[in-house]
Motif scaffolding. Structure first.
Motif, mmCIF file in Angstrom:
data_model
loop_
_atom_site.group_PDB
_atom_site.id
_atom_site.type_symbol
_atom_site.label_atom_id
_atom_site.label_comp_id
_atom_site.label_asym_id
_atom_site.label_seq_id
_atom_site.Cartn_x
_atom_site.Cartn_y
_atom_site.Cartn_z
ATOM 1 N N LYS A 1 0.549 -1.313 -0.094
ATOM 2 C CA LYS A 1 -0.019 0.141 -0.118
ATOM 3 C C LYS A 1 0.624 1.329 -0.222
ATOM 4 O O LYS A 1 0.455 2.273 -0.873
ATOM 5 C CB LYS A 1 -0.714 -0.036 1.414
ATOM 6 N N SER A 2 2.139 1.254 0.658
ATOM 7 C CA SER A 2 2.682 2.180 0.719
ATOM 8 C C SER A 2 3.414 2.561 -0.667
ATOM 9 O O SER A 2 3.500 3.808 -1.076
ATOM 10 C CB SER A 2 4.147 1.972 1.669
ATOM 11 N N PHE A 3 3.777 1.342 -1.359
ATOM 12 C CA PHE A 3 4.469 1.776 -2.877
ATOM 13 C C PHE A 3 3.175 2.403 -3.780
ATOM 14 O O PHE A 3 3.383 3.052 -4.322
ATOM 15 C CB PHE A 3 4.815 0.231 -3.321
ATOM 16 N N ALA A 4 1.845 1.847 -3.494
ATOM 17 C CA ALA A 4 0.878 2.343 -4.360
ATOM 18 C C ALA A 4 0.683 3.762 -3.888
ATOM 19 O O ALA A 4 0.236 4.604 -4.660
ATOM 20 C CB ALA A 4 -0.361 1.714 -4.004
ATOM 21 N N MET A 5 0.802 4.241 -2.808
ATOM 22 C CA MET A 5 0.752 5.714 -2.359
ATOM 23 C C MET A 5 1.830 6.535 -2.824
ATOM 24 O O MET A 5 1.416 7.696 -2.984
ATOM 25 C CB MET A 5 0.318 5.810 -0.567
ATOM 26 N N ALA A 6 2.922 5.892 -3.093
ATOM 27 C CA ALA A 6 4.008 6.695 -3.438
ATOM 28 C C ALA A 6 3.939 7.003 -4.859
ATOM 29 O O ALA A 6 4.073 8.051 -5.417
ATOM 30 C CB ALA A 6 5.117 5.727 -3.336
#
Length: 236
Positions: free
Chosen positions: A95-100
């Motif tokens: 999810k952090s990657f997607a938000m990035a």
């Protein structure tokens, strides 16, 4: 003046009214949309959604399927010989990657740098790494400000691609996280803590410079590692 025509038979009158009511009712098959499903392999469940508002109509609705990968981009696809040994990324890390990626697009950047990965961790907000950063005064607002100074502001007329390609520093951070997990020999997932430490490992990168400016250092990195390894610690 002629009198208005009347129906002399009460039974006939009732039949006419009933037929009128039946004809005025909308067809039950067209009043409400059919349910559509949200199927997510990530969560392992299927959700059916039906509108409860009779005024809402979706005459040409489509089935929606959400697919989420358990891995992130890598420049070292052959680092292991068996796919069964490849550790998976945690839900929070993905999810952090997607938000990035979304943050990079929001800032109108052509690529997703490790500065964006740092912002993605903070936007996700529930991981140990995110909480540790905020506890040490490193917030999303401050990182955005420093990103504008280090990377520069995006062109207001530029439209980023749907998935802005990773910079070399961002890809190195992802691969560093996987390598460290493999070296540890521990079971479990690659977490946002690994991702954050991967960003910090690239000394000359924008992400490292931003963290350093905001007070992160090697001692903080060791403290985070210690917290993540404590018994009962919930990392992700």
């Amino acid at each position: 003046m002629a009198a208005a025509p009347t129906l002399s038979n009460p039974a006939t009158t009732t039949q006419v009214i009933a037929q009128s009511i039946i004809k005025s009712k909308p067809s039950s098959s067209s009043s409400f949309p059919k349910p559509y499903s949200l199927e997510s392999p990530w969560l392992g469940i299927k959700l059916s959604v039906q509108s409860s508002n009779p005024k809402t109509r979706f005459p040409n609705h489509r089935q929606i399927t959400a697919t989420v990968s358990f891995s992130l981009p890598t420049a070292k696809p052959d680092r292991v010989t068996s796919t069964e040994k490849v550790p998976k990324w945690s839900r929070r890390a993905i999810k952090s990657f997607a938000m990035a990626e979304l943050e990079a697009r929001k800032l109108r950047h052509a690529t997703t740098g490790n500065d964006a990965l740092l912002m993605g961790i903070l936007i996700e907000g529930t991981s140990l790494a995110s909480k540790f950063l905020r506890a040490n005064g490193i917030t999303l607002f401050k990182v955005r400000e420093e990103t504008a100074k280090v990377v520069g502001k995006g062109d207001r007329f530029f439209y980023s691609p749907e998935h802005p390609p990773l910079t070399e520093a961002a890809q190195t951070a992802l691969d560093w996280a996987v390598d460290q997990k493999l070296k540890s020999g521990d079971d479990g997932e690659i977490t946002t803590t690994h991702l954050l430490l991967g960003i910090w490992s690239e000394v000359e990168s924008p992400g490292h410079k931003i963290l350093e400016t905001l007070g992160f250092n090697d001692e903080k990195a060791k403290e985070l590692i210690s917290l993540s390894s404590e018994p009962g610690s919930v990392d992700g």
